[in-house]
Design a protein around this motif. Structure first.
Motif, mmCIF file in Angstrom:
data_model
loop_
_atom_site.group_PDB
_atom_site.id
_atom_site.type_symbol
_atom_site.label_atom_id
_atom_site.label_comp_id
_atom_site.label_asym_id
_atom_site.label_seq_id
_atom_site.Cartn_x
_atom_site.Cartn_y
_atom_site.Cartn_z
ATOM 1 N N ARG A 285 -7.190 -5.777 -1.129
ATOM 2 C CA ARG A 285 -7.272 -4.328 -1.285
ATOM 3 C C ARG A 285 -8.099 -3.877 -2.480
ATOM 4 O O ARG A 285 -8.528 -2.727 -2.530
ATOM 5 C CB ARG A 285 -5.879 -3.725 -1.415
ATOM 6 N N PRO B 137 -5.348 5.441 -3.943
ATOM 7 C CA PRO B 137 -4.978 4.721 -2.724
ATOM 8 C C PRO B 137 -6.155 4.583 -1.772
ATOM 9 O O PRO B 137 -6.834 5.565 -1.463
ATOM 10 C CB PRO B 137 -3.864 5.606 -2.137
ATOM 11 N N ASP C 160 0.842 -1.214 0.000
ATOM 12 C CA ASP C 160 0.000 0.000 0.000
ATOM 13 C C ASP C 160 0.865 1.248 0.000
ATOM 14 O O ASP C 160 0.644 2.194 -0.763
ATOM 15 C CB ASP C 160 -0.875 0.062 1.266
#
Length: 239
Positions: A169, A194, A139
């Motif tokens: 994710r 993100p 990440d």
């Protein structure tokens, strides 16, 4: 990094490295520097240049491991870009299982990854990483690139990391994660920001098409075990 709904949509291509001798031997090779590419792997890396010619990239990111750096080299030369080498993009650590290829080791390793995808991010490879640690570093690597202004990222990383990160994710269904490994120089395309990623294509296929094909063959994702996930339904090479 703080993003908003008005932030530009980021496109990310996650590329698995080319073939190595450890892939051929089925070994859990996750340490540094790791095995080099085989002649076939070098040909696969060179083949990425025409395959991805239509894909724009304003940033190249690559794992520190030798096979990833060798894979991105032809792309970097063709595009005149210097890759950002980031240790956070390396493969999920095999810990005490490093360089083993026996069934018990492979099932243990993939069993932990399956646990992450099933929601237990504190499961840990013996002597290795938890899901929170491994996925968290990935990440951070992507977020750092976005913070530097990149909107079209091409990332060369590793099979188990790409599969598990996308499942946890980016919402890739369990059946796709477990039954469809990313082959050497396979590409997963994502878009978003993100904290809000979505997969566009998985090795050239829409996720819904893979699920439909599996359903037509009678594949029940709930029955997929670590043994199947090691190689997928088609016995692909190890990560």
């Amino acid at each position: 990094m703080v993003t908003s709904a008005s932030s530009p949509d980021i496109r990310v291509l996650l590329v698995r490295h080319g073939e190595t001798s450890s892939n051929v031997a089925g070994l859990l090779d996750t340490g540094s520097p790791g095995a080099d590419l085989t002649p076939k792997g070098r040909a696969e890396a060179a083949g990425l240049v025409p395959r991805l010619a239509a894909e724009p990239a304003d940033a190249l990111l690559v794992s520190t491991l030798a096979r990833a750096r060798q894979t991105i080299a032809p792309l970097a030369e063709a595009r005149g870009l210097s890759p950002t080498v980031d240790d956070r993009l390396r493969e999920i650590s095999a810990g005490e299982l490093e360089m083993r290829g026996d069934d018990r080791a492979m099932r243990t390793y993939l069993g932990v990854v399956l646990a992450w995808v099933s929601g237990d991010l504190e499961a840990r490879v013996p002597g290795g990483e938890s899901g929170s640690e491994a996925l968290g570093r990935f990440d951070a690597a992507l977020a750092s690139a976005v913070e530097r202004g990149a909107t079209r990222l091409l990332v060369v990383s590793h099979g188990a990391m790409i599969r598990s990160w996308c499942a946890v994710r980016a919402g890739v269904p369990f059946g796709v994660f477990a039954a469809h490994p990313v082959p050497n120089t396979g590409v997963v395309a994502l878009h978003g920001r993100p904290g809000a990623w979505a997969v566009t294509t998985w090795v050239g296929h829409r996720v819904q098409d893979l699920l439909a094909a599996d359903a037509a063959r009678g594949v029940d994702a709930s029955t997929i075990t670590a043994d199947v996930a090691v190689h997928g339904l088609h016995r692909a090479a190890g990560d």
